[in-house]
Structures are given as C-alpha cells and as structure tokens.
Design an enzyme around this catalytic site. Structure first.
Site, PDB file in Angstrom:
ATOM      1  N   HIS A  42      48.815 -18.995  15.777  1.00  0.00           N
ATOM      2  CA  HIS A  42      47.792 -19.237  17.196  1.00  0.00           C
ATOM      3  C   HIS A  42      48.200 -20.617  17.720  1.00  0.00           C
ATOM      4  CE1 HIS A  42      44.733 -21.034  14.402  1.00  0.00           C
ATOM      5  NE2 HIS A  42      44.416 -21.619  15.537  1.00  0.00           N
ATOM      6  N   HIS A 125      49.550 -26.748  20.558  1.00  0.00           N
ATOM      7  CA  HIS A 125      50.742 -27.004  19.765  1.00  0.00           C
ATOM      8  C   HIS A 125      50.097 -25.609  18.898  1.00  0.00           C
ATOM      9  CE1 HIS A 125      47.141 -28.540  17.491  1.00  0.00           C
ATOM     10  NE2 HIS A 125      47.190 -28.211  16.636  1.00  0.00           N
TER      11      HIS A 125
END
Length: 196
Positions: A42, A125
């Site tokens: 995620h 990220h």
C-alpha cells in the site's frame, strides 16, 4: 486498534511490481531482509498508530469530508529507493502532487479528531522489505552489519509499471503478532470524480 490511511494499488499493479521484485530475493543483500507480503502492499497517507474504537465514527466522518475534496488522479509504481539500511521501497510517479495534497488533507482530518501524527514530510512509497537489523539513532547511515540496500534499489530503479487511477482511500487496521502482519479494511471513501 493500530490504524493507517492508505491508497491500495490495483492487483494488476501489484503483480507487475512483484514480477520485477522477485529476482531481487536471490541477491546476497536480500538475505537479512524481511520482505512484505503482497496483500499488505500500500501507499501510506497517514499512520495513525493506536486508536480507540470510540473515535472511529468521528474519524470516519472527517476522512470522508477530506477525501471528497479531491478528484481521482493517475499514478504508477515506478523506481525504487531506501531509507538508509532500514527499508527498501518502490516509488511512484504520475500526479504525485495530487497524492501529496491528498495525504495533507487526510493528515489534517486525523489531527482534527485529536490524533497526533509525526511531522515527517510525506513521501509516497510502497515498502518492499525491512532490515532485520535493529534500528540505530543514525538512521540515515548504514549500521555496522546492516544490509547494503543500494544495489537492490539500483536494480529496481528502471521499473515503470502501468498507470492506474487513484479513486479511493482506505482506513486499514494492522494486525501484528506472531508471524507476518496482515491488514484489515475498516472503512473507505471514494475521491470526488470517482463517486457515481
């Protein structure tokens, strides 16, 4: 409950990245790493930490209002980097400014409910692996015995996945304990143009 707000890439984007990451597992630098499981991949917008169940209705209402202010936008998983010798991650490109604005709105909504967040600048990220070496005070430097993540990040630097639309924000619960962590969806909201 240990909660975070996140954007979840579609399964096709996860699979593309997984195919690019798989060869890295055989590199010598990968041996001391704990690789994250694909179902947990995620992009964290805000890490809330421990939240009492009683706060959920107000938190959900605040996040719904915050997310509704944003239109759907396009991202792709691309490139890679590292946080010192602590973590290896895949990056994003596309409308990263929209992602940053969404993260700011989500964080502001969380703070309005009275939940403290750290003040680290947002960096989109997806964490791929973490070092099993204990964290040091000098996190930006390599620790003696810490893994050298630079070759792994370099090996993924040219990765560019297919673009996909960010249409929802999810509130996730992280379950820790024996074995790998796993995540449970608590709530979710669609961005403005993604609403039907």
């Amino acid at each position: 409950m240990r909660l975070f707000a996140a954007v979840l890439p579609p399964q096709s984007a996860v699979q593309e990245l997984a195919d690019a990451v798989r060869p890295l597992h055989a590199l010598p630098q990968a041996a001391p790493l704990r690789w994250t499981a694909l179902p947990t991949w995620h992009l964290t917008l805000a890490f809330l930490g421990q939240v009492e169940a009683e706060a959920l209705p107000e938190l959900s209402a605040g996040l719904d209002a915050a997310v509704a202010e944003h239109s759907a936008f396009e991202l792709r998983l691309a490139g890679a980097g590292r946080f010192g010798d602590r973590a290896l991650w895949a990056g994003v490109d596309g409308d990263t400014r929209a992602l940053g604005r969404l993260a700011e709105s989500v964080s502001a909504a969380v703070r309005r409910v009275g939940i403290d967040l750290d003040d680290r600048p947002f960096q989109g990220h997806l964490t791929l692996a973490r070092s099993s070496t204990p964290r040091s005070a000098e996190s930006a430097r390599r620790r003696p015995g810490g893994p050298d993540l630079a070759p792994l990040a370099d090996a993924l630097a040219g990765f560019r996945g297919e673009p996909w639309q960010v249409a929802t924000v999810q509130l996730m619960r992280s379950h820790l304990g024996a074995g790998p962590s796993h995540h449970e969806r608590i709530d979710g909201w669609q961005l403005a143009r993604a609403r039907a």
